[in-house]
Design an enzyme around this catalytic site. Structure first.
Site, mmCIF file in Angstrom:
data_model
loop_
_atom_site.group_PDB
_atom_site.id
_atom_site.type_symbol
_atom_site.label_atom_id
_atom_site.label_comp_id
_atom_site.label_asym_id
_atom_site.label_seq_id
_atom_site.Cartn_x
_atom_site.Cartn_y
_atom_site.Cartn_z
ATOM 1 N NE ARG A 69 -4.243 -1.905 0.748
ATOM 2 C CZ ARG A 69 -4.411 -2.686 -0.112
ATOM 3 N NH1 ARG A 69 -3.559 -3.087 -0.894
ATOM 4 N NH2 ARG A 69 -5.484 -3.514 0.283
ATOM 5 C CG ASP A 102 -9.042 -3.415 7.885
ATOM 6 O OD1 ASP A 102 -8.490 -4.147 7.022
ATOM 7 O OD2 ASP A 102 -9.873 -3.940 8.763
ATOM 8 C CE LYS A 109 8.866 4.274 14.097
ATOM 9 N NZ LYS A 109 7.307 4.196 14.582
ATOM 10 C CG ASN A 236 2.404 12.334 22.871
ATOM 11 O OD1 ASN A 236 1.596 13.097 23.583
ATOM 12 N ND2 ASN A 236 2.088 11.441 22.115
#
Length: 474
Positions: A69, A102, A109, A236
């Site tokens: 993808r 999905d 990375k 975070n």
């Protein structure tokens, strides 16, 4: 791949052993498995920057695990310990994570070998902009092919610098803001992205508690309220996960572990107050109504209901896994358990919600931000006032039919249209719910799958393999 005979596995070896375990459970063809596991490409860049009248050399990496993808997606971390193996392992985890959830991205990375604390803001900007140029020139940063995001040691400011650098290199690209995600809102970011990974952890745990059979198997009582939680890492992810679980779900954060040690309060820490204390004093020491101990790693072994490792990889190994007492481990970090530790904990009957699901909130909301940048319109802009008008009409109709007056407070809540952050959180909640439902369903249906991690990898690998077969990658 046979079981390891050494405890000293690299990060990428740990990931590959976990993948092999899933492949064995699904009887995937060997050539297909090899194609899925292979890292497509890795670039190493070395570049000079003049710092304080001296030329310093910096080294960085960007790895693309899969392009089934596009774009490939994954954060960039700045740290003094990063290496190519770590980057390639994290890229692989991103491929499986996106497939499981999905999200139509491949896995990537990046990392820069640097200690950010040694440089000023202006120096960090020069270094980041130069790193960006190197990535762009080599084809490893683009809205259509490779989109970074924040990670350890990076945040909104680094993403803003990267986006601005890309804009100056390609001034004709109207989609330049989509070249990175995790940007400040005023520079193309999206509301809710900062806390997205931590909120995703919260939603993952909430969904787990909606499955009574899974809760019972973990030897936990129903309901998240009152559950005793230990959180490792207070950056975070750890901060927002702890804050949301304590303030919105009434869980008790009994310990927070950082590199300097651990802070313990059996009655539950005030997470926002601790955050404010850290900002002011730069240390957990001296925080009122809590005990501080220097041995933070030992605190992973505390008795608790839920352990949330939200720091770095390989924090729980074969050396300490047998002493872990938590009933449920939620992997907010990438790879906090080694392969051997995972086996030990699974054999002990400890339920593990794996990283490729638990910390997917960040990439999920990054996907929303990327879509927002490509569409050039904030979510909710076209329909919010229309929804408020229709809700107002329904409220008025209800008053006319009942003869009762709706209070101003209730009316405001009922007719309020969804803001962008509401829509982002709604989409994140839906994604995390569906993700866990997939995990739980295949775990209980498949005879060869005995844990949620293997279930997650089986789902991800199956989706990637079908994509490869459909488009004829090999």
């Amino acid at each position: 791949m046979s079981d390891p005979i050494s405890n000293e596995l690299s990060f990428s070896q740990n990931v590959n052993y976990l993948v092999d375990r899933a492949i064995a459970a699904m009887d995937l063809e060997e050539d297909t498995a090899a194609a899925i596991k292979a890292c497509a490409s890795t670039i190493k860049v070395t570049f000079p920057v003049k710092i304080r009248n001296k030329i310093e050399m910096f080294t960085g990496w960007r790895s693309v695990h899969s392009t089934h993808r596009l774009p490939a997606k994954g954060g960039i971390r700045y740290a003094p310990y990063v290496n190519q193996d770590e980057v390639e392992a994290l890229a692989a985890l991103m491929s499986y994570k996106c497939a499981l959830m999905d999200i139509p991205f491949g896995g990537s990375k990046g990392a820069l070998l640097i200690d950010p604390g040694k440089y000023t803001r202006d120096e960090m900007q020069m270094i980041t902009r130069r790193f960006t140029v190197e990535l762009v020139r080599k084809g490893f940063l683009s809205p259509s092919t490779n989109v970074p995001a924040p990670d350890v040691g990076t945040g909104q400011r680094e993403m803003a610098w990267m986006a601005d650098t890309y804009k100056h290199l390609f001034p004709e690209d109207i989609n330049y803001q989509a070249c990175v995600t995790g940007k400040p809102v005023q520079h193309g970011g999206i509301r809710g992205r900062t806390e997205a990974t931590g909120r995703g952890v919260q939603y993952a745990i909430q969904e787990f508690f909606r499955h009574p059979a899974d809760v019972k198997q973990a030897r936990l009582t129903p309901g998240l309220a009152g559950k005793r939680i230990v959180v490792q890492g207070f950056g975070n992810v750890g901060f927002h996960a702890a804050r949301l679980l304590s303030s919105e779900d009434d869980a008790k954060i009994i310990a927070v572990i950082k590199s300097e040690g651990v802070l313990v309060d059996e009655n539950g820490l005030d997470i926002q107050a601790l955050h404010d204390h850290l900002i002011e004093h730069k240390t957990m020491k001296g925080f009122p109504h809590a005990r501080f101990h220097e041995d933070g790693v030992k605190a992973l072994e505390m008795e608790c209901d839920i352990l949330i490792p939200a720091a770095l990889e390989s924090q729980i190994t074969c050396d300490n896994a047998d002493r872990i007492q938590a009933k449920l481990i939620v992997e907010a970090a990438n790879g906090p358990l080694t392969y051997e530790a995972d086996k030990v904990l699974s054999d002990k009957g400890i339920t593990i919600i794996p990283d490729i699901y638990a910390n997917a909130g960040g990439v999920t909301v990054s996907y929303f931000e990327w879509i927002r940048n490509l569409s050039h319109i904030r979510f909710g802009r076209m329909q919010r006032r229309h929804e408020e008008m229709r809700s107002h009409e329904f409220a008025q109709l209800l008053e006319d039919l009942t003869g009762q007056i709706i209070s101003d407070e209730i009316r405001k809540r009922v007719i309020r249209g969804a803001a962008e952050e509401d829509l982002v959180n709604s989409g994140l909640d839906d994604t995390m719910r569906l993700g866990y439902q997939q995990l739980s369903e295949i775990l209980h249906r498949h005879d060869k799958i005995h844990d949620l991690r293997t279930a997650g990898y089986v789902i991800a690998i199956d989706k990637i393999s079908r994509t490869y077969l459909d488009i004829g990658v090999y």
